[in-house]
Design a protein around this motif. Structure first.
Motif, PDB file in Angstrom:
ATOM      1  N   LEU A 132     -44.661 -15.191   3.528  1.00 17.98           N
ATOM      2  CA  LEU A 132     -44.836 -15.728   2.176  1.00 17.98           C
ATOM      3  C   LEU A 132     -44.081 -17.039   1.982  1.00 17.98           C
ATOM      4  O   LEU A 132     -44.590 -17.968   1.356  1.00 17.98           O
ATOM      5  N   ASP A 133     -42.882 -17.137   2.545  1.00 20.04           N
ATOM      6  CA  ASP A 133     -42.091 -18.364   2.397  1.00 20.04           C
ATOM      7  C   ASP A 133     -42.780 -19.572   3.023  1.00 20.04           C
ATOM      8  O   ASP A 133     -42.560 -20.700   2.604  1.00 20.04           O
ATOM      9  N   ARG A 134     -43.650 -19.349   3.989  1.00 23.46           N
ATOM     10  CA  ARG A 134     -44.356 -20.448   4.652  1.00 23.46           C
ATOM     11  C   ARG A 134     -45.440 -21.064   3.758  1.00 23.46           C
ATOM     12  O   ARG A 134     -45.924 -22.151   4.040  1.00 23.46           O
ATOM     13  N   LEU A 135     -45.814 -20.359   2.710  1.00 20.94           N
ATOM     14  CA  LEU A 135     -46.852 -20.863   1.814  1.00 20.94           C
ATOM     15  C   LEU A 135     -46.296 -21.798   0.747  1.00 20.94           C
ATOM     16  O   LEU A 135     -47.062 -22.426   0.014  1.00 20.94           O
ATOM     17  N   ARG A 136     -44.983 -21.904   0.662  1.00 19.37           N
ATOM     18  CA  ARG A 136     -44.311 -22.648  -0.422  1.00 19.37           C
ATOM     19  C   ARG A 136     -44.855 -24.066  -0.587  1.00 19.37           C
ATOM     20  O   ARG A 136     -45.053 -24.529  -1.708  1.00 19.37           O
ATOM     21  N   ASP A 137     -45.084 -24.785   0.487  1.00 23.58           N
ATOM     22  CA  ASP A 137     -45.487 -26.193   0.385  1.00 23.58           C
ATOM     23  C   ASP A 137     -46.990 -26.412   0.536  1.00 23.58           C
ATOM     24  O   ASP A 137     -47.429 -27.550   0.681  1.00 23.58           O
ATOM     25  N   THR A 138     -47.775 -25.352   0.483  1.00 20.03           N
ATOM     26  CA  THR A 138     -49.223 -25.516   0.583  1.00 20.03           C
ATOM     27  C   THR A 138     -49.802 -25.884  -0.782  1.00 20.03           C
ATOM     28  O   THR A 138     -49.250 -25.541  -1.828  1.00 20.03           O
ATOM     29  N   VAL A 139     -50.919 -26.595  -0.745  1.00 20.39           N
ATOM     30  CA  VAL A 139     -51.602 -27.003  -1.974  1.00 20.39           C
ATOM     31  C   VAL A 139     -53.068 -26.561  -1.925  1.00 20.39           C
ATOM     32  O   VAL A 139     -53.601 -26.064  -2.907  1.00 20.39           O
ATOM     33  N   LEU A 140     -53.687 -26.728  -0.788  1.00 17.51           N
ATOM     34  CA  LEU A 140     -55.109 -26.444  -0.633  1.00 17.51           C
ATOM     35  C   LEU A 140     -55.336 -25.103   0.060  1.00 17.51           C
ATOM     36  O   LEU A 140     -54.508 -24.668   0.866  1.00 17.51           O
ATOM     37  N   MET A 141     -56.450 -24.482  -0.228  1.00 17.11           N
ATOM     38  CA  MET A 141     -56.764 -23.193   0.399  1.00 17.11           C
ATOM     39  C   MET A 141     -56.838 -23.314   1.917  1.00 17.11           C
ATOM     40  O   MET A 141     -56.447 -22.397   2.626  1.00 17.11           O
ATOM     41  N   ARG A 142     -57.319 -24.417   2.433  1.00 13.80           N
ATOM     42  CA  ARG A 142     -57.374 -24.558   3.898  1.00 13.80           C
ATOM     43  C   ARG A 142     -55.968 -24.594   4.495  1.00 13.80           C
ATOM     44  O   ARG A 142     -55.753 -24.156   5.614  1.00 13.80           O
ATOM     45  N   GLN A 143     -54.987 -25.109   3.752  1.00 11.65           N
ATOM     46  CA  GLN A 143     -53.605 -25.087   4.220  1.00 11.65           C
ATOM     47  C   GLN A 143     -53.083 -23.653   4.243  1.00 11.65           C
ATOM     48  O   GLN A 143     -52.410 -23.247   5.199  1.00 11.65           O
ATOM     49  N   VAL A 144     -53.390 -22.894   3.203  1.00 14.90           N
ATOM     50  CA  VAL A 144     -52.985 -21.482   3.148  1.00 14.90           C
ATOM     51  C   VAL A 144     -53.593 -20.739   4.333  1.00 14.90           C
ATOM     52  O   VAL A 144     -52.910 -19.992   5.030  1.00 14.90           O
ATOM     53  N   HIS A 145     -54.877 -20.951   4.547  1.00 18.36           N
ATOM     54  CA  HIS A 145     -55.574 -20.301   5.659  1.00 18.36           C
ATOM     55  C   HIS A 145     -54.912 -20.661   6.991  1.00 18.36           C
ATOM     56  O   HIS A 145     -54.682 -19.794   7.843  1.00 18.36           O
ATOM     57  N   SER A 146     -54.588 -21.934   7.166  1.00 15.21           N
ATOM     58  CA  SER A 146     -53.954 -22.380   8.420  1.00 15.21           C
ATOM     59  C   SER A 146     -52.586 -21.735   8.626  1.00 15.21           C
ATOM     60  O   SER A 146     -52.244 -21.335   9.745  1.00 15.21           O
TER      61      SER A 146
END
Length: 165
Positions: A132-146
């Motif tokens: 979960l902590d790795r998602l902190r700086d994501t903005v786009l769904m493709r970033q979350v997926h990656s």
């Protein structure tokens, strides 16, 4: 997971996750025996808050069915598989229930467990997440997926379990 991360970051005294639709995500690889195992672990941690069901005989249940029917009428080409499955379960339907061509070629398993909410303490659930902590700086769904895919590439997943009965 993005909603969990966002809610976890809020400074409010009480945060609860209520999850409805048990079994719907089997098509996406969710192993529901492991979901139950994780709920048991949350219980051991004192973070499982209980369960309650949506019944069509209650005002809330009737309103839920009306809302799903309305949404399906407004978007007939793209009805929600999740809400359609839950609504079918609330109506007492069972098995391979068809309500959209979007599920053509797959076998559904609509059942009463789909109409049960499982409630847990949000912060306790978030603390159990390994990425979960790795998602902190994501903005786009493709970033979350990656981020999630990169995490999965780093770990050896637990082997799937079948319900024993």
């Amino acid at each position: 997971m993005t909603s969990l991360a966002a809610a976890h970051a809020l400074d409010v005294p009480e945060k609860i996750v209520a999850c409805l639709g048990f079994g719907v995500d089997a098509y996406h690889g969710v192993n529901h025996a492991q979901v139950l195992e994780n709920l048991a672990a949350l219980e051991r941690d004192g973070a499982y808050l209980g369960a309650f069901s949506v019944s069509r005989s209650t005002k809330a249940g009737a309103l839920y069915l009306d809302a799903v029917a309305h949404a399906q009428a407004e978007l007939p080409a793209y009805p929600s598989i999740v809400n359609g499955s839950i609504a079918a379960a609330v109506r007492g339907e069972f098995g391979d229930v068809r309500f959209t061509d979007r599920t053509k070629g797959s076998e559904l398993f609509v059942n009463p467990l789909m109409a049960i909410y499982f409630a847990v303490d949000l912060d306790a659930l978030a603390r159990r997440s390994l990425y979960l902590d790795r998602l902190r700086d994501t903005v786009l769904m493709r970033q979350v997926h990656s981020v999630i895919e990169a995490f999965r590439d780093e770990v050896t997943p637990r082997p799937p379990k079948a319900f024993p009965h």
